[in-house]
Design an enzyme around this catalytic site. Structure first.
Site, PDB file in Angstrom:
ATOM      1  N   TYR A  79       0.846  -1.206   0.000  1.00 47.74           N
ATOM      2  CA  TYR A  79       0.000   0.000   0.000  1.00 47.74           C
ATOM      3  C   TYR A  79       0.875   1.247   0.000  1.00 47.74           C
ATOM      4  CZ  TYR A  79      -3.892   3.067   1.283  1.00 47.74           C
ATOM      5  OH  TYR A  79      -4.855   4.049   1.291  1.00 47.74           O
ATOM      6  N   PHE A 131      -9.464  19.540 -24.332  1.00 44.38           N
ATOM      7  CA  PHE A 131      -9.861  18.144 -24.422  1.00 44.38           C
ATOM      8  C   PHE A 131     -11.109  18.022 -23.542  1.00 44.38           C
ATOM      9  CE2 PHE A 131      -9.771  13.664 -23.106  1.00 44.38           C
ATOM     10  CZ  PHE A 131      -9.834  13.093 -24.354  1.00 44.38           C
ATOM     11  N   THR A 132     -12.009  17.087 -23.867  1.00 42.84           N
ATOM     12  CA  THR A 132     -13.304  17.032 -23.169  1.00 42.84           C
ATOM     13  C   THR A 132     -13.148  17.046 -21.653  1.00 42.84           C
ATOM     14  OG1 THR A 132     -13.205  14.660 -23.523  1.00 42.84           O
ATOM     15  CG2 THR A 132     -14.687  15.895 -24.962  1.00 42.84           C
ATOM     16  N   ASP A 221       0.049  18.686 -21.183  1.00 41.13           N
ATOM     17  CA  ASP A 221      -0.706  17.423 -21.249  1.00 41.13           C
ATOM     18  C   ASP A 221       0.065  16.493 -22.182  1.00 41.13           C
ATOM     19  OD1 ASP A 221      -2.378  15.298 -21.885  1.00 41.13           O
ATOM     20  OD2 ASP A 221      -4.199  16.515 -21.879  1.00 41.13           O
ATOM     21  N   LYS A 264      -2.439   6.082 -23.440  1.00 45.08           N
ATOM     22  CA  LYS A 264      -2.178   6.464 -24.832  1.00 45.08           C
ATOM     23  C   LYS A 264      -0.741   6.101 -25.211  1.00 45.08           C
ATOM     24  CE  LYS A 264      -6.244   8.467 -24.184  1.00 45.08           C
ATOM     25  NZ  LYS A 264      -6.485   9.889 -24.016  1.00 45.08           N
ATOM     26  N   ARG A 387     -17.019  12.932 -33.396  1.00 43.28           N
ATOM     27  CA  ARG A 387     -16.413  14.088 -32.732  1.00 43.28           C
ATOM     28  C   ARG A 387     -16.972  15.320 -33.409  1.00 43.28           C
ATOM     29  NH1 ARG A 387     -13.805  12.915 -27.755  1.00 43.28           N
ATOM     30  NH2 ARG A 387     -16.021  12.568 -27.602  1.00 43.28           N
ATOM     31  N   PHE A 453     -22.908  12.386 -25.618  1.00 45.88           N
ATOM     32  CA  PHE A 453     -22.378  11.478 -26.644  1.00 45.88           C
ATOM     33  C   PHE A 453     -22.138  10.072 -26.103  1.00 45.88           C
ATOM     34  CE2 PHE A 453     -17.897  11.251 -25.378  1.00 45.88           C
ATOM     35  CZ  PHE A 453     -17.722  12.406 -24.621  1.00 45.88           C
TER      36      PHE A 453
HETATM   37  C1  PLP Z   1      -7.184  10.652 -22.988  1.00 43.00           C
HETATM   38  C2  PLP Z   1      -6.754  11.996 -22.717  1.00 43.00           C
HETATM   39  C3  PLP Z   1      -6.980  12.609 -21.476  1.00 43.00           C
HETATM   40  C4  PLP Z   1      -7.764  11.946 -20.359  1.00 43.00           C
HETATM   41  O1  PLP Z   1      -7.141  10.776 -19.953  1.00 43.00           O
HETATM   42  P1  PLP Z   1      -7.981   9.513 -19.362  1.00 43.00           P
HETATM   43  O2  PLP Z   1      -6.926   8.542 -19.009  1.00 43.00           O
HETATM   44  O3  PLP Z   1      -8.884   9.052 -20.462  1.00 43.00           O
HETATM   45  O4  PLP Z   1      -8.741  10.014 -18.197  1.00 43.00           O
HETATM   46  C5  PLP Z   1      -6.503  13.886 -21.296  1.00 43.00           C
HETATM   47  N1  PLP Z   1      -5.844  14.532 -22.271  1.00 43.00           N
HETATM   48  C6  PLP Z   1      -5.627  13.992 -23.481  1.00 43.00           C
HETATM   49  C7  PLP Z   1      -4.894  14.743 -24.520  1.00 43.00           C
HETATM   50  C8  PLP Z   1      -6.074  12.709 -23.758  1.00 43.00           C
HETATM   51  O5  PLP Z   1      -5.856  12.179 -24.969  1.00 43.00           O
END
Ligand code: PLP
Length: 480
Positions: A79, A131-132, A221, A264, A387, A453
């Site tokens: 932990y 980003f969303t 990011d 990613k 999108r 969506f």
């Molecule tokens: C996917 C993504 C996120 C969010 O990450 P999650 O692991 O899906 O929560 C943030 N910024 C970018 C550019 C992304 O592609």
């Protein structure tokens, strides 16, 4: 890597071999017609068993390497003080150059903590593009998002190599206008929602100069960082001879805080935040146990921490960083040659088909990108993602907000699909383009108020899915 064949064609080459496989099936047209209706014409609601090639997203769907899988077997489930965390911190230090890091359960959790600490009611976050999830967390904390992308960034048919660049004049003007209300500047690598488009090193350097002059933290990011680095190596002459690792380390030298989704470029799951600023780190760390977990696991399984640590190192190999990009370029170039409107130049993450130009007869309130995603599924069994306007919720008065772009996104998960899969996708989308006049619009039958969506259900305007299916069966038969 790409290879030139003796007939002059250049094709992408898989620099790996397949050692574990997952079976897929291609459901025939009658089945697909039924499946998309059952899913409310929303590809998010299609179960995997109805899908041939899943190109919804590259998030958490990438193939892991043997070394990543191997590392998962030796994880330390403590932990507190886990050895897995020590190995992650070492990878962060080597790859990103930062001393301090914390795991979080995924990328949006990093965005949540950053918004919690830096954004107050009235704050403004300047960014190349939203980003969303990044926008959602900033707005939930009472802030607003200011998008400062260059004008070229939203032009879908373009030759501009760096459509993810921030417009430096717009940034200076925004600082003049908002001053201290600017909580931080956010640069998103391989800018997701404009088609996986990179920014240049030169642009990042320019942003850094302005940020430093005004003492504004620069947040990066890095979810798709290795693809952005690969595209810098390909497109920015000064970096042609640099390694992916060198490009990433130079970028990190300009930023105050980096965060990423491990789903990613790192081909794992989870996420992290890293910095060299002890004061920022401590402010973020205060909230980590409240929302994520103890400092050495942050809501992640230790197996995924191990996979992410190895994935961070492996994404610095040129062949790994470029693995999806080479296929996306081939995908986009072939569709463009066939006259299909796609976002150019090809970027990272996905092939984006421009639904406004593909279906010019559809008004935007009938959701051209959503209709195109449904039609692509019908024509191929391939799942893509809308999108566009469906992905943009209504405003507070309940009015439809028309999105800048209407795209059907066909993500290319890293090292998952092969050349014949891509050839098949090109063929069926090209066929659909010939029959585009048959594709009609969609309307909501169940519309959730937030992130509609994901769970919204729609219906076709008219009986176009049946007519499209008939045309398909006439040409290819009922079996495929
Ligand atoms: C996917 C993504 C996120 C969010 O990450 P999650 O692991 O899906 O929560 C943030 N910024 C970018 C550019 C992304 O592609």
């Amino acid at each position: 890597m790409s290879i030139r064949l003796s007939d002059g064609r250049v094709i992408p080459m898989e620099m790996h071999k397949v050692r574990i496989v997952q079976k897929v099936t291609l459901p025939p047209m009658a089945y697909r017609l039924n499946a998309i209706a059952e899913a409310g014409y929303n590809t998010f609601l299609l179960p995997t068993r109805h899908i041939f090639l899943d190109m919804l997203t590259d998030s958490g769907t990438n193939a892991m390497s043997d070394n990543q899988l191997g590392a998962m077997m030796v994880s330390d489930d403590a932990y507190a003080g886990s050895e897995s965390f020590t190995r992650l911190a070492a990878a962060v230090k080597d790859v990103l150059g930062f001393e301090l890091c914390m795991p979080v359960h995924q990328g949006r959790a990093a965005e949540h903590l950053l918004a919690k600490v830096f954004v107050k009611p009235g704050s403004v976050v300047a960014m190349n593009y939203h980003f969303t999830t990044s926008r959602a967390h900033i707005e939930l904390a009472g802030g607003t998002v200011l998008e400062l992308l260059t004008d070229e960034g939203l032009r879908t048919a373009s030759r501009e190599p760096f459509k993810g660049n921030m417009d430096l004049d717009k940034l200076s003007a925004a600082i003049g206008q908002y001053g201290e209300r600017i909580a931080y500047i956010r640069m998103e690598a391989t800018t997701n929602l404009v088609g996986g488009q990179p920014f240049s090193m030169d642009n990042l350097r320019g942003v850094k100069e302005i940020a430093s002059a005004h003492n504004i933290p620069l947040v990066f990011d890095a979810s798709l960082i290795s693809e952005n680095a690969f595209l810098i190596k390909e497109r920015e002459p000064a970096y042609r001879d640099c390694s992916i690792g060198e490009i990433i380390r130079e970028q990190m030298g300009y930023v105050d805080i980096v965060y990423l989704s491990g789903r990613k470029s790192a081909a794992a799951r989870g996420g992290l935040i890293a910095t060299d600023n002890r004061s920022y780190f401590n402010r973020l760390l205060e909230w980590l146990p409240v929302y994520e977990g103890f400092a050495t696991y942050g809501g992640m399984s230790t197996k995924e921490i191990e996979a992410m640590a190895v994935g961070l190192r492996e994404m610095c190999e040129t062949d790994v960083a470029g693995s999806a990009i080479q296929f996306i370029k081939y995908f986009v170039d072939r569709l463009e040659a066939n006259g299909v409107p796609v976002v150019t130049p090809a970027g990272g993450l996905a092939c984006h088909v421009d639904a406004k130009r593909f279906l010019p007869h559809l008004p935007q309130v009938q959701y051209p990108a959503g209709a195109l995603a449904a039609a692509i599924y019908l024509a191929s069994g391939i799942r893509s993602m809308e999108r566009g306007t469906i992905s943009t919720d209504r405003d507070q008065q309940g009015n439809e907000v028309l999105a800048d772009l209407e795209l059907a996104r066909l993500a290319v998960p890293r090292r998952v699909y092969t050349m014949s899969h891509i050839e098949y996708a090109v063929d069926r989308i090209t066929w659909l383009h010939r029959w585009r006049a048959q594709v009609g619009g969609l309307q909501f039958v169940e519309e959730p108020p937030v992130l509609r969506f994901f769970f919204g259900r729609l219906a076709p305007v008219g009986d176009w899915p049946q007519r499209l299916a008939e045309a398909f069966v006439k040409e290819f038969g009922a079996e495929c």
